[in-house]
Write an enzyme that holds these catalytic residues in place. Structure first.
Site, PDB file in Angstrom:
ATOM      1  N   GLY A 100     -18.353  -7.822 -14.693  1.00  0.00           N
ATOM      2  CA  GLY A 100     -18.606  -7.027 -15.888  1.00  0.00           C
ATOM      3  C   GLY A 100     -18.403  -5.564 -15.561  1.00  0.00           C
ATOM      4  O   GLY A 100     -18.513  -5.166 -14.394  1.00  0.00           O
TER       5      GLY A 100
ATOM      6  N   GLN B 143     -18.586   3.417 -16.192  1.00  0.00           N
ATOM      7  CA  GLN B 143     -18.380   3.148 -14.761  1.00  0.00           C
ATOM      8  C   GLN B 143     -16.995   3.575 -14.278  1.00  0.00           C
ATOM      9  O   GLN B 143     -16.773   3.670 -13.077  1.00  0.00           O
ATOM     10  CB  GLN B 143     -18.605   1.660 -14.453  1.00  0.00           C
ATOM     11  CG  GLN B 143     -20.065   1.248 -14.582  1.00  0.00           C
ATOM     12  CD  GLN B 143     -20.246  -0.226 -14.272  1.00  0.00           C
ATOM     13  OE1 GLN B 143     -20.019  -1.071 -15.126  1.00  0.00           O
ATOM     14  NE2 GLN B 143     -20.638  -0.537 -13.049  1.00  0.00           N
TER      15      GLN B 143
ATOM     16  N   CYS C 205     -24.731  -4.267  -8.975  1.00  0.00           N
ATOM     17  CA  CYS C 205     -23.955  -3.370  -9.837  1.00  0.00           C
ATOM     18  C   CYS C 205     -22.858  -2.703  -9.012  1.00  0.00           C
ATOM     19  O   CYS C 205     -23.124  -2.206  -7.920  1.00  0.00           O
ATOM     20  CB  CYS C 205     -24.894  -2.316 -10.433  1.00  0.00           C
ATOM     21  SG  CYS C 205     -24.060  -1.101 -11.460  1.00  0.00           S
ATOM     22  N   LEU C 206     -21.642  -2.687  -9.545  1.00  0.00           N
ATOM     23  CA  LEU C 206     -20.530  -2.043  -8.835  1.00  0.00           C
ATOM     24  C   LEU C 206     -20.800  -0.564  -8.592  1.00  0.00           C
ATOM     25  O   LEU C 206     -20.259   0.019  -7.656  1.00  0.00           O
ATOM     26  CB  LEU C 206     -19.238  -2.202  -9.650  1.00  0.00           C
ATOM     27  CG  LEU C 206     -18.690  -3.632  -9.750  1.00  0.00           C
ATOM     28  CD1 LEU C 206     -17.584  -3.694 -10.785  1.00  0.00           C
ATOM     29  CD2 LEU C 206     -18.175  -4.109  -8.402  1.00  0.00           C
TER      30      LEU C 206
ATOM     31  N   GLU D 105     -24.457  -4.363 -18.991  1.00  0.00           N
ATOM     32  CA  GLU D 105     -23.388  -3.431 -19.393  1.00  0.00           C
ATOM     33  C   GLU D 105     -23.827  -2.563 -20.568  1.00  0.00           C
ATOM     34  O   GLU D 105     -23.478  -1.382 -20.637  1.00  0.00           O
ATOM     35  CB  GLU D 105     -22.107  -4.191 -19.752  1.00  0.00           C
ATOM     36  CG  GLU D 105     -21.536  -5.081 -18.657  1.00  0.00           C
ATOM     37  CD  GLU D 105     -21.431  -4.456 -17.294  1.00  0.00           C
ATOM     38  OE1 GLU D 105     -21.446  -3.218 -17.175  1.00  0.00           O
ATOM     39  OE2 GLU D 105     -21.349  -5.210 -16.310  1.00  0.00           O
TER      40      GLU D 105
ATOM     41  N   HIS E 189     -25.697   0.314 -19.330  1.00  0.00           N
ATOM     42  CA  HIS E 189     -24.797   1.368 -18.839  1.00  0.00           C
ATOM     43  C   HIS E 189     -24.395   2.315 -19.965  1.00  0.00           C
ATOM     44  O   HIS E 189     -24.320   3.533 -19.780  1.00  0.00           O
ATOM     45  CB  HIS E 189     -23.523   0.752 -18.244  1.00  0.00           C
ATOM     46  CG  HIS E 189     -23.618   0.367 -16.800  1.00  0.00           C
ATOM     47  ND1 HIS E 189     -23.924   1.266 -15.800  1.00  0.00           N
ATOM     48  CD2 HIS E 189     -23.423  -0.821 -16.180  1.00  0.00           C
ATOM     49  CE1 HIS E 189     -23.916   0.636 -14.631  1.00  0.00           C
ATOM     50  NE2 HIS E 189     -23.619  -0.627 -14.836  1.00  0.00           N
TER      51      HIS E 189
END
Ligand code: ZN
Length: 186
Positions: free
Chosen positions: A46, A51, A93-94, A136, A139
């Site tokens: 995701g 991001q 989380c990336l 997401e 975010h």
């Protein structure tokens, strides 16, 4: 299409409340394509537009839901219409690489929004997919999963988060492919 660098904890764009998308056009579709390519390149399941440094209300997910089936969605201006249940599960989380923690979220939800052609969608999500969508959507409001941990837990992670904010990435920043399933980074 191109892979865009994923912004890391400490980057102010991750704390911005993303703006509504006002026009679903080719520029936006290019962004969707880039986000999908970026998500894949980083082994994520995701990604929210913040991001990759774009504060617009747009997210993509690509989550395995059963053997040989994946749920792939691009959601523009998503809004939660209904939510139900409560469940705790592990998230990564990336943008917060190296940390995996349990977060409590709604078990299922119904979300409206637009797809990349500008069509209105109403989608029901459950399981890990519901978790991914909520992660997401956070975010898009400038909220990170670590914000949802207890103060004690956050205190425990403070040193790791400070290191990320200084630009020190942990070993093995790029997750191995086998983490790219449910439980993959978001
Ligand atoms: Zn994330």
């Amino acid at each position: 299409m191109s892979v865009r660098p994923v912004r890391i904890f400490g980057d102010p764009v991750l704390r911005e409340r993303a703006r509504e998308v006002t026009s679903v056009d080719d520029t936006l579709r290019q962004l969707v394509a880039d986000m999908r390519e970026t998500m894949q390149a980083y082994g994520g399941v995701g990604l929210a537009a913040n991001q990759v440094g774009v504060a617009q209300r747009l997210l993509v997910v690509d989550v395995p839901v059963e053997e040989d089936a994946r749920a792939r969605h691009a959601l523009i201006n998503p809004v939660v219409k209904r939510r139900g249940g409560s469940v705790s599960g592990e998230e990564g989380c990336l943008s917060v690489p190296g940390l995996w923690e349990d977060v409590t979220r709604a078990e299922r939800l119904v979300v409206t929004g637009l797809d990349e052609e500008g069509r209105t969608l109403e989608l029901a999500f459950e399981g890990y997919l519901a978790r991914a969508i909520q992660h997401e959507m956070d975010h898009l409001d400038g909220v990170l999963f670590v914000d949802r941990l207890s103060p004690l837990k956050r205190q425990f992670l403070r040193r790791s988060l400070d290191a990320l904010a200084r630009g020190e990435l942990p070993e093995g920043h790029r997750p191995p492919p086998e983490r790219g399933g449910p439980g993959g980074q978001l």
